[in-house]
Scaffold this motif. Structure first.
Motif, PDB file in Angstrom:
ATOM      1  N   ASP A  95      39.246  44.904  37.746  1.00  0.00           N
ATOM      2  CA  ASP A  95      38.182  44.316  38.564  1.00  0.00           C
ATOM      3  C   ASP A  95      38.567  42.913  39.033  1.00  0.00           C
ATOM      4  N   ASN A 116      39.022  48.215  41.102  1.00  0.00           N
ATOM      5  CA  ASN A 116      37.662  47.745  41.419  1.00  0.00           C
ATOM      6  C   ASN A 116      37.787  46.395  42.130  1.00  0.00           C
ATOM      7  N   ASP A 180      30.801  53.145  45.539  1.00  0.00           N
ATOM      8  CA  ASP A 180      29.789  52.200  45.029  1.00  0.00           C
ATOM      9  C   ASP A 180      28.806  51.923  46.158  1.00  0.00           C
ATOM     10  N   ASN A 217      22.947  44.656  38.138  1.00  0.00           N
ATOM     11  CA  ASN A 217      22.717  43.769  39.295  1.00  0.00           C
ATOM     12  C   ASN A 217      21.248  43.771  39.705  1.00  0.00           C
TER      13      ASN A 217
HETATM   14  N1  THG Z   1      30.148  46.953  41.501  1.00  0.00           N
HETATM   15  C1  THG Z   1      31.442  47.064  41.113  1.00  0.00           C
HETATM   16  N2  THG Z   1      31.977  46.228  40.203  1.00  0.00           N
HETATM   17  C2  THG Z   1      31.235  45.245  39.640  1.00  0.00           C
HETATM   18  C3  THG Z   1      29.888  45.097  40.004  1.00  0.00           C
HETATM   19  C4  THG Z   1      29.357  45.986  40.960  1.00  0.00           C
HETATM   20  N3  THG Z   1      31.775  44.399  38.716  1.00  0.00           N
HETATM   21  C5  THG Z   1      31.064  43.232  38.261  1.00  0.00           C
HETATM   22  C6  THG Z   1      29.571  43.507  38.186  1.00  0.00           C
HETATM   23  N4  THG Z   1      29.125  44.117  39.406  1.00  0.00           N
HETATM   24  C7  THG Z   1      29.280  44.397  37.008  1.00  0.00           C
HETATM   25  N5  THG Z   1      29.557  43.712  35.780  1.00  0.00           N
HETATM   26  C8  THG Z   1      28.634  42.828  35.171  1.00  0.00           C
HETATM   27  C9  THG Z   1      29.053  42.107  34.072  1.00  0.00           C
HETATM   28  C10 THG Z   1      28.159  41.281  33.404  1.00  0.00           C
HETATM   29  C11 THG Z   1      26.860  41.169  33.828  1.00  0.00           C
HETATM   30  C12 THG Z   1      26.449  41.888  34.935  1.00  0.00           C
HETATM   31  C13 THG Z   1      27.344  42.724  35.615  1.00  0.00           C
HETATM   32  C14 THG Z   1      25.858  40.343  33.120  1.00  0.00           C
HETATM   33  N6  THG Z   1      26.227  39.555  32.120  1.00  0.00           N
HETATM   34  C15 THG Z   1      25.241  38.813  31.331  1.00  0.00           C
HETATM   35  C16 THG Z   1      24.533  37.725  32.143  1.00  0.00           C
HETATM   36  O1  THG Z   1      25.068  37.257  33.160  1.00  0.00           O
HETATM   37  O2  THG Z   1      23.463  37.313  31.748  1.00  0.00           O
HETATM   38  C17 THG Z   1      25.893  38.191  30.130  1.00  0.00           C
HETATM   39  C18 THG Z   1      26.402  39.153  29.130  1.00  0.00           C
HETATM   40  C19 THG Z   1      25.330  39.968  28.445  1.00  0.00           C
HETATM   41  O3  THG Z   1      24.489  39.397  27.720  1.00  0.00           O
HETATM   42  O4  THG Z   1      25.380  41.225  28.598  1.00  0.00           O
HETATM   43  O5  THG Z   1      24.691  40.399  33.438  1.00  0.00           O
HETATM   44  O6  THG Z   1      28.168  45.915  41.344  1.00  0.00           O
HETATM   45  N7  THG Z   1      32.177  48.043  41.681  1.00  0.00           N
END
Ligand code: THG
Length: 280
Positions: A95, A116, A180, A217
Motif C-alpha cells: 500500500d 494497493n 475498490d 473510512n
Molecule cells: N482503499 C484502499 N486502500 C486503503 C484505503 C482504502 N488503505 C488505507 C486505508 N484506506 C485503509 N486503512 C486504514 C488504516 C487505519 C485506519 C483506517 C484505515 C484507522 N486507524 C485508526 C485511527 O486513525 O484512528 C488508528 C488505529 C486503530 O485504533 O485501529 O482508522 O480506502 N484500496
C-alpha cells in the motif's frame, strides 16, 4: 470469479461466491505514529506484533503501508515486506501512492502480492500496470481518474471497466483486478455510503470482479465508529464486497456473522470457531 494471492508459504483464494477474505489494515501509520518511529530505529518488534495480532484475529492478508511525511518509503517499504515475510506466510497487500516504493517492495517480495493501488489516471495506469505484469502481482483498481472522484455510481463503474480493460491489454488477467468502489466519510457527505453501496452492486452484477474497500473510512469524524463500520460492512457484503481492508480485532466477528447469514458457512463452523477463539 477467483483471485489467488500467495505469501511466502500460504495461498489465499478470494472467491466472489465464497467466504469474505479480510485484509488487515493495522500496519499503517494512520493513528499509529509508533509504527514508523520503531521501524526507522530498526526495531521490528512492533510491526511483527501488529502482524501476529491481526493474523490471530482473522486477517487472511496483511496491508502494508509505511508512508509518512519525511519517510523514504522506497527504502522502508521493501525492508518491512522482507521482515514480515521472514516471519509470516500470509500474502501481502503493498500500500503506497509511490510507484517507486511499490516497485522496490515487489522486487524483494515472495509469492503473489496485491498492489494497493492503481486508479484510472493515465499516470497511474502507465506506471503500475507494467509492474504488475512484470512481477505477476494482482492489483486494486480505485474508481477515480484524471477528473477526480465522481459521486455517480455509473461513472465509478465505467472507471472500473476502464481499469480492467487497460489491465487486460497490459497482460494482466481480469480476475487479478480487485475493484475498490471508494468508501468515504459519511460525516462529510450524507450520500457517501449510498453511492458506495450502489457502486458495489453495479460492479458485482455487471463485471463480476472481486471488490475491496477501506471499511473504516465511512466513519471518520464520528463517535461510535464500530457501530457505523459494522452496519456498513454488513450492507456492503450483501451487495458484493468480498475482501475488505479492515481491523480484524473489531471486524472479524461481523464478517463471520455476515457469511453465516448469507449461507456461506455451513453448520456455522467458522462463526462458532471464531467465537470460541475469542473466549480463550
Ligand atoms: N482503499 C484502499 N486502500 C486503503 C484505503 C482504502 N488503505 C488505507 C486505508 N484506506 C485503509 N486503512 C486504514 C488504516 C487505519 C485506519 C483506517 C484505515 C484507522 N486507524 C485508526 C485511527 O486513525 O484512528 C488508528 C488505529 C486503530 O485504533 O485501529 O482508522 O480506502 N484500496
Amino acid at each position: 470469479m477467483i483471485t489467488i494471492l500467495r505469501g511466502s508459504g500460504k495461498e489465499v483464494l478470494i472467491d466472489t461466491e465464497g467466504p469474505v477474505v479480510i485484509i488487515g489494515e493495522c500496519i499503517n501509520p494512520t493513528g499509529r505514529k509508533k509504527l514508523v518511529s520503531t521501524l526507522l530505529e530498526n526495531n521490528m518488534d512492533y510491526v511483527l506484533e501488529l502482524a501476529k495480532k491481526q493474523i490471530d484475529e482473522g486477517a487472511d492478508v496483511l496491508d502494508v503501508n509505511v508512508g509518512f511525511p519525511g519517510v523514504d518509503d522506497a527504502r522502508l517499504l521493501p525492508e518491512t515486506v522482507k521482515v514480515l515475510q521472514d516471519n509470516f506466510d500470509v500474502p501481502l497487500c503493498i500500500d503506497s501512492p509511490n510507484p517507486a516504493a511499490i516497485e522496490a517492495a515487489l522486487r524483494v517480495a515472495r509469492g503473489k502480492c496485491l498492489i494497493n493501488s492503481v486508479n484510472g489516471e493515465e499516470r497511474s495506469l502507465n506506471a503500475l500496470l507494467p509492474l504488475a505484469r512484470e512481477f505477476g502481482a494482482a492489483i486494486i483498481g480505485l474508481c477515480m481518474d484524471d477528473d477526480g472522484i465522481t459521486h455517480d455510481p455509473e461513472k465509478r463503474l465505467s472507471i472500473a471497466e476502464k481499469i480492467i480493460e487497460r489491465a487486460i491489454r497490459a497482460g494482466i488477467k481480469q480476475e487479478d483486478v480487485i475493484i475498490d468502489p471508494l468508501a468515504m466519510a459519511v460525516s462529510a457527505d450524507p450520500r457517501a455510503c449510498i453511492v458506495t453501496l450502489e457502486t458495489i452492486r453495479l460492479v458485482h452484477q455487471k463485471l463480476g470482479n472481486n471488490i475491496t474497500l477501506g471499511a473504516s473510512n465511512i466513519s471518520f469524524g464520528l463517535p461510535d465508529r464500530e457501530s457505523l463500520n459494522a452496519a456498513f460492512m454488513a450492507m456492503s457484503i450483501y451487495n458484493g464486497l468480498s475482501c475488505p481492508i479492515a481491523n480484524p480485532e473489531k471486524m472479524t466477528a461481523i464478517v463471520r456473522a455476515a457469511d453465516l447469514l448469507l449461507g456461506r458457512d455451513d453448520y456455522a463452523v467458522r462463526f462458532v470457531d471464531h467465537f470460541q477463539q475469542k473466549q480463550l
